[in-house]
Design a protein around this motif. Sequence first.
Motif, mmCIF file in Angstrom:
data_model
loop_
_atom_site.group_PDB
_atom_site.id
_atom_site.type_symbol
_atom_site.label_atom_id
_atom_site.label_comp_id
_atom_site.label_asym_id
_atom_site.label_seq_id
_atom_site.Cartn_x
_atom_site.Cartn_y
_atom_site.Cartn_z
ATOM 1 N N LEU A 297 -17.629 -6.636 22.632
ATOM 2 C CA LEU A 297 -17.124 -6.769 21.270
ATOM 3 C C LEU A 297 -15.625 -6.490 21.200
ATOM 4 O O LEU A 297 -14.893 -7.161 20.467
ATOM 5 C CB LEU A 297 -17.892 -5.807 20.350
ATOM 6 N N TYR A 298 -15.158 -5.510 21.976
ATOM 7 C CA TYR A 298 -13.756 -5.105 21.903
ATOM 8 C C TYR A 298 -12.892 -5.650 23.041
ATOM 9 O O TYR A 298 -11.663 -5.674 22.918
ATOM 10 C CB TYR A 298 -13.661 -3.576 21.896
ATOM 11 N N PHE A 299 -13.504 -6.091 24.130
ATOM 12 C CA PHE A 299 -12.690 -6.446 25.289
ATOM 13 C C PHE A 299 -12.880 -7.876 25.795
ATOM 14 O O PHE A 299 -12.099 -8.325 26.636
ATOM 15 C CB PHE A 299 -12.970 -5.470 26.445
ATOM 16 N N VAL A 300 -13.882 -8.589 25.339
ATOM 17 C CA VAL A 300 -14.131 -9.934 25.847
ATOM 18 C C VAL A 300 -13.629 -10.971 24.857
ATOM 19 O O VAL A 300 -13.873 -10.863 23.654
ATOM 20 C CB VAL A 300 -15.638 -10.153 26.121
ATOM 21 N N GLN A 301 -12.916 -11.961 25.369
ATOM 22 C CA GLN A 301 -12.437 -13.090 24.566
ATOM 23 C C GLN A 301 -12.608 -14.362 25.374
ATOM 24 O O GLN A 301 -12.681 -14.335 26.604
ATOM 25 C CB GLN A 301 -10.971 -12.894 24.187
ATOM 26 N N LEU A 302 -12.690 -15.494 24.664
ATOM 27 C CA LEU A 302 -12.951 -16.760 25.334
ATOM 28 C C LEU A 302 -11.708 -17.352 25.984
ATOM 29 O O LEU A 302 -11.796 -17.977 27.043
ATOM 30 C CB LEU A 302 -13.557 -17.763 24.337
ATOM 31 N N GLY B 145 -13.399 1.962 25.168
ATOM 32 C CA GLY B 145 -13.494 1.671 26.591
ATOM 33 C C GLY B 145 -13.847 2.902 27.402
ATOM 34 O O GLY B 145 -14.645 2.827 28.351
ATOM 35 N N THR B 146 -13.275 4.040 27.043
ATOM 36 C CA THR B 146 -13.582 5.290 27.745
ATOM 37 C C THR B 146 -15.050 5.657 27.579
ATOM 38 O O THR B 146 -15.697 6.119 28.526
ATOM 39 C CB THR B 146 -12.691 6.422 27.212
ATOM 40 N N PHE B 147 -15.585 5.446 26.381
ATOM 41 C CA PHE B 147 -17.002 5.727 26.145
ATOM 42 C C PHE B 147 -17.881 4.861 27.042
ATOM 43 O O PHE B 147 -18.848 5.352 27.639
ATOM 44 C CB PHE B 147 -17.351 5.486 24.676
ATOM 45 N N CYS B 148 -17.574 3.576 27.138
ATOM 46 C CA CYS B 148 -18.368 2.672 27.966
ATOM 47 C C CYS B 148 -18.343 3.091 29.428
ATOM 48 O O CYS B 148 -19.391 3.134 30.097
ATOM 49 C CB CYS B 148 -17.853 1.237 27.822
ATOM 50 N N MET B 149 -17.157 3.435 29.935
ATOM 51 C CA MET B 149 -17.064 3.867 31.323
ATOM 52 C C MET B 149 -17.820 5.172 31.553
ATOM 53 O O MET B 149 -18.464 5.363 32.592
ATOM 54 C CB MET B 149 -15.596 4.032 31.716
ATOM 55 N N GLY C 190 -10.753 -3.728 33.323
ATOM 56 C CA GLY C 190 -9.927 -2.827 32.533
ATOM 57 C C GLY C 190 -10.611 -2.332 31.271
ATOM 58 O O GLY C 190 -11.556 -2.935 30.768
ATOM 59 N N PHE C 191 -10.116 -1.222 30.762
ATOM 60 C CA PHE C 191 -10.605 -0.651 29.505
ATOM 61 C C PHE C 191 -9.497 0.199 28.918
ATOM 62 O O PHE C 191 -8.553 0.590 29.614
ATOM 63 C CB PHE C 191 -11.868 0.188 29.735
ATOM 64 N N SER C 192 -9.611 0.465 27.635
ATOM 65 C CA SER C 192 -8.597 1.259 26.948
ATOM 66 C C SER C 192 -9.206 1.870 25.702
ATOM 67 O O SER C 192 -10.298 1.489 25.271
ATOM 68 C CB SER C 192 -7.383 0.397 26.580
#
Length: 301
Positions: A104-109, A47-51, A41-43
């Motif tokens: 940095l914006y979407f991954v968490q432990l 996220g749009t830039f990465c995709m 997922g992305f938002s």
Amino acid sequence: MESTGGPYLNTAAVTSPVGIARLLQMTLGCTTFSLVAHRGGFSAAYGTFCMFVWTFCFAITIFIITCEFTHLHSCLSISWGNFTAAFAMLATLMSVTAAVIYPLYFVQLDCYPIGCEVRDFRIAASVFAGLLFIAYAAEVFLTRAKPGQVTSYMATVSGLLKIVQAFVACIIFGALVNDSQYSKYVAMQWCVAVYSFCFVVTVVVVAFSVTGKTAMLWFPFERSVVIYTFGAVLLYMSAAVIWPVFCFDSKYGSPRRPGLCAKGRCPWDSQLVVAIFTYVNLLLYVVDLAYSQRIRFVSHL
């Protein structure tokens, strides 16, 4: 019966070190955006830039592999060597940016609140994004101009630096439009004019090199590029002095970040980003000027 299809296909396009690097780019890019699209997922804009980065680089890499494998690039009215070198450098910069932004914006432990499965997909996508950056950096390393070698301009240090300079300028523009208050003083508007002028000319230099039209110009392209680079150094030196003064001197701005400034929408933060990358681009143009004295330009390779 003797095969008639062999001579029409360039197997070195997929068996050489550069070809293998491009196959890895294709595989890793497809894997990365597939993981994100399936469950990661992305938002938002990040996220749009990465995709966009992963899908864009994947599409162009497929195009390059297809053209080289089938020799179709010989039918295109562009300088193929300059095009592939420029794209490899651009893809390296874009992929490393996405490889930093996405985790940095979407991954968490921890699993809450997205769930462990989504977290694992995001971690996997981040790993493949990092490998994708390495694959593009490997192509830049393999195709860069060697000492004494006559090659495409965009494969030289000076040519590769042109791509980095334009990319850094885009970062500066992004910070400028993020409420940097550059219209507050005429001096700051001068700095914006410097960034804009240097960006446009750099893009024009890259465009002429990629299209292979440098030999058609009525003026010596190589000498003009060196003169422009010298002028860009002087312009960026002026911006490197003016911008910090009018942003961080207590007479015009604030030497410290205001305490009540909202995170993510603080003009001071944007001004700091512009200042930092102004010095980065100044250094890039200085290095470019030094290397441009030692290269030999080739109009069409």
